[in-house]
Design a protein around this motif. Sequence first.
Motif, PDB file in Angstrom:
ATOM      1  N   LEU A 201      21.725  32.247   4.793  1.00  0.00           N
ATOM      2  CA  LEU A 201      22.302  31.546   5.958  1.00  0.00           C
ATOM      3  C   LEU A 201      23.479  32.138   6.163  1.00  0.00           C
ATOM      4  CD1 LEU A 201      20.940  28.017   5.266  1.00  0.00           C
ATOM      5  CD2 LEU A 201      19.803  29.585   6.464  1.00  0.00           C
ATOM      6  N   THR A 202      23.984  32.216   7.736  1.00  0.00           N
ATOM      7  CA  THR A 202      25.296  32.405   8.041  1.00  0.00           C
ATOM      8  C   THR A 202      26.265  31.016   7.592  1.00  0.00           C
ATOM      9  OG1 THR A 202      25.122  31.363  10.276  1.00  0.00           O
ATOM     10  CG2 THR A 202      24.522  33.837   9.889  1.00  0.00           C
ATOM     11  N   PRO A 203      27.282  31.023   7.460  1.00  0.00           N
ATOM     12  CA  PRO A 203      28.174  29.877   7.222  1.00  0.00           C
ATOM     13  C   PRO A 203      27.866  28.593   8.311  1.00  0.00           C
ATOM     14  CG  PRO A 203      29.456  31.708   7.155  1.00  0.00           C
ATOM     15  CD  PRO A 203      28.144  32.328   7.699  1.00  0.00           C
ATOM     16  N   TYR A 204      27.758  29.102   9.506  1.00  0.00           N
ATOM     17  CA  TYR A 204      27.344  27.982  10.567  1.00  0.00           C
ATOM     18  C   TYR A 204      25.907  27.469  10.380  1.00  0.00           C
ATOM     19  CZ  TYR A 204      26.956  25.633  15.168  1.00  0.00           C
ATOM     20  OH  TYR A 204      26.915  24.653  15.969  1.00  0.00           O
ATOM     21  N   GLN A 205      25.101  28.216   9.992  1.00  0.00           N
ATOM     22  CA  GLN A 205      23.611  28.054   9.634  1.00  0.00           C
ATOM     23  C   GLN A 205      23.744  26.936   8.548  1.00  0.00           C
ATOM     24  OE1 GLN A 205      21.639  31.637   9.679  1.00  0.00           O
ATOM     25  NE2 GLN A 205      21.174  31.466  11.653  1.00  0.00           N
ATOM     26  N   LEU A 208      25.058  23.642   9.343  1.00  0.00           N
ATOM     27  CA  LEU A 208      23.908  22.976  10.312  1.00  0.00           C
ATOM     28  C   LEU A 208      22.980  22.091   9.449  1.00  0.00           C
ATOM     29  CD1 LEU A 208      23.599  24.947  13.290  1.00  0.00           C
ATOM     30  CD2 LEU A 208      24.775  22.649  13.344  1.00  0.00           C
ATOM     31  N   GLN A 209      22.515  23.031   8.368  1.00  0.00           N
ATOM     32  CA  GLN A 209      21.412  22.512   7.347  1.00  0.00           C
ATOM     33  C   GLN A 209      21.934  21.419   6.544  1.00  0.00           C
ATOM     34  OE1 GLN A 209      20.530  24.626   3.338  1.00  0.00           O
ATOM     35  NE2 GLN A 209      18.586  25.110   4.657  1.00  0.00           N
ATOM     36  N   ARG A 243      18.532  19.307  19.416  1.00  0.00           N
ATOM     37  CA  ARG A 243      17.845  20.672  19.501  1.00  0.00           C
ATOM     38  C   ARG A 243      17.806  21.205  18.045  1.00  0.00           C
ATOM     39  NH1 ARG A 243      21.200  22.079  22.752  1.00  0.00           N
ATOM     40  NH2 ARG A 243      22.517  23.244  21.483  1.00  0.00           N
ATOM     41  N   VAL A 244      19.013  20.903  17.255  1.00  0.00           N
ATOM     42  CA  VAL A 244      19.003  21.245  15.855  1.00  0.00           C
ATOM     43  C   VAL A 244      17.976  20.758  14.995  1.00  0.00           C
ATOM     44  CG1 VAL A 244      20.498  21.695  13.722  1.00  0.00           C
ATOM     45  CG2 VAL A 244      21.322  22.395  16.051  1.00  0.00           C
ATOM     46  N   PHE A 245      18.044  19.398  14.765  1.00  0.00           N
ATOM     47  CA  PHE A 245      17.049  18.482  14.224  1.00  0.00           C
ATOM     48  C   PHE A 245      15.791  18.840  14.506  1.00  0.00           C
ATOM     49  CE2 PHE A 245      15.010  14.848  12.631  1.00  0.00           C
ATOM     50  CZ  PHE A 245      15.482  14.325  11.366  1.00  0.00           C
ATOM     51  N   SER A 246      15.364  18.927  15.623  1.00  0.00           N
ATOM     52  CA  SER A 246      14.115  19.154  16.023  1.00  0.00           C
ATOM     53  C   SER A 246      13.490  20.598  15.570  1.00  0.00           C
ATOM     54  CB  SER A 246      13.751  19.003  17.552  1.00  0.00           C
ATOM     55  OG  SER A 246      13.989  17.645  17.882  1.00  0.00           O
ATOM     56  N   LYS A 247      14.350  21.487  15.740  1.00  0.00           N
ATOM     57  CA  LYS A 247      14.005  23.003  15.240  1.00  0.00           C
ATOM     58  C   LYS A 247      13.831  22.790  13.512  1.00  0.00           C
ATOM     59  CE  LYS A 247      15.496  27.792  15.325  1.00  0.00           C
ATOM     60  NZ  LYS A 247      16.550  28.451  16.013  1.00  0.00           N
ATOM     61  N   THR A 248      14.697  22.257  12.900  1.00  0.00           N
ATOM     62  CA  THR A 248      14.502  22.375  11.561  1.00  0.00           C
ATOM     63  C   THR A 248      13.608  21.275  10.999  1.00  0.00           C
ATOM     64  OG1 THR A 248      17.168  22.347  11.772  1.00  0.00           O
ATOM     65  CG2 THR A 248      16.062  22.053   9.561  1.00  0.00           C
ATOM     66  N   VAL A 249      13.372  20.239  11.319  1.00  0.00           N
ATOM     67  CA  VAL A 249      12.543  19.269  10.771  1.00  0.00           C
ATOM     68  C   VAL A 249      10.983  19.229  11.317  1.00  0.00           C
ATOM     69  CG1 VAL A 249      12.205  16.764  10.275  1.00  0.00           C
ATOM     70  CG2 VAL A 249      14.630  17.680  10.195  1.00  0.00           C
ATOM     71  N   GLY A 250      10.940  19.618  12.831  1.00  0.00           N
ATOM     72  CA  GLY A 250       9.844  19.818  13.347  1.00  0.00           C
ATOM     73  C   GLY A 250       9.518  18.439  14.152  1.00  0.00           C
ATOM     74  N   MET A 251      10.454  17.605  14.206  1.00  0.00           N
ATOM     75  CA  MET A 251      10.347  16.326  15.105  1.00  0.00           C
ATOM     76  C   MET A 251      11.581  16.185  15.574  1.00  0.00           C
ATOM     77  SD  MET A 251       9.280  13.672  11.962  1.00  0.00           S
ATOM     78  CE  MET A 251       7.912  14.573  11.261  1.00  0.00           C
TER      79      MET A 251
END
Length: 261
Positions: A201-205, A208-209, A243-251
């Motif tokens: 992952l990049t530092p920013y990613q 976010l994780q 946006r970040v949560f939905s993309k990562t978790v799927g909901m």
Amino acid sequence: MILPQLEIHKISNSFENITHAHEDQYQMTIPIQGTCHFTHENKQLALPPGDGLILHPQDRHSFHIGSGDSVMIIRIKDQSLFPKTATKWREIGLRQPFDLAKVNDYFQKWTVEMLGMGQIDPMAVEEMEYRVLLELQEWIWGASNRLQLLPVNEVSDPHYSRVLDYIHAHFTEQMNVSTLATMAMQSRFHFIRSFKSLTGLTPYQYVLQLRVKEAMKQLKRSVMTVTEISFLLGFSSTSQFFRVFSKTVGMTPEQFRKEKR
């Protein structure tokens, strides 16, 4: 589009400026449509679409375009794009052809990404700038001649251990790549590349994780609202958190809270 080390402008229709020079910026001038009438150090040049110029700092210049014409101007502060050890810079010369389809595609991609950032996180800006500079390197040097970056550090590297410890201790706060790169004893561009090779992952990613993982804990255990959680964890806005949560978790965060309670 204004980034810390870059300025990218697309100018359309009639335009004319006066003779000037940039003290610490390289400038790429790429005619997109029509003829760009350019003056470089008192020499007159008529540039057709795709026939670009690369100017050094202190080069005196001006240009004008007519109605219906357009030109892209890219100013680059960071001289790592043209290091002193890269002798090929002199071989390229002042004029260089550019693939207009590629130029337009990249400009559209950069614009969409910039607009999608919303309230911009400094670390996200630095990483976007890094990607843009790598793509500009490819335009100038060719894909096979990109500037070589430093080797990847091993996980056991004490500098990287310190970086990861710092990120895990401060991931809810605003941080920047430059600070992390200094801790790793690397330039910021080398650091982003080697960090991604090391972690995937990049530092920013990576930050976010960590924020999303903590958000999942807070949604299951706490009575805080989604908005309160988003700001507690350092997201620039609730919409960015969604946006970040939905993309990562799927909901969405609300859906996750409802399912996990």
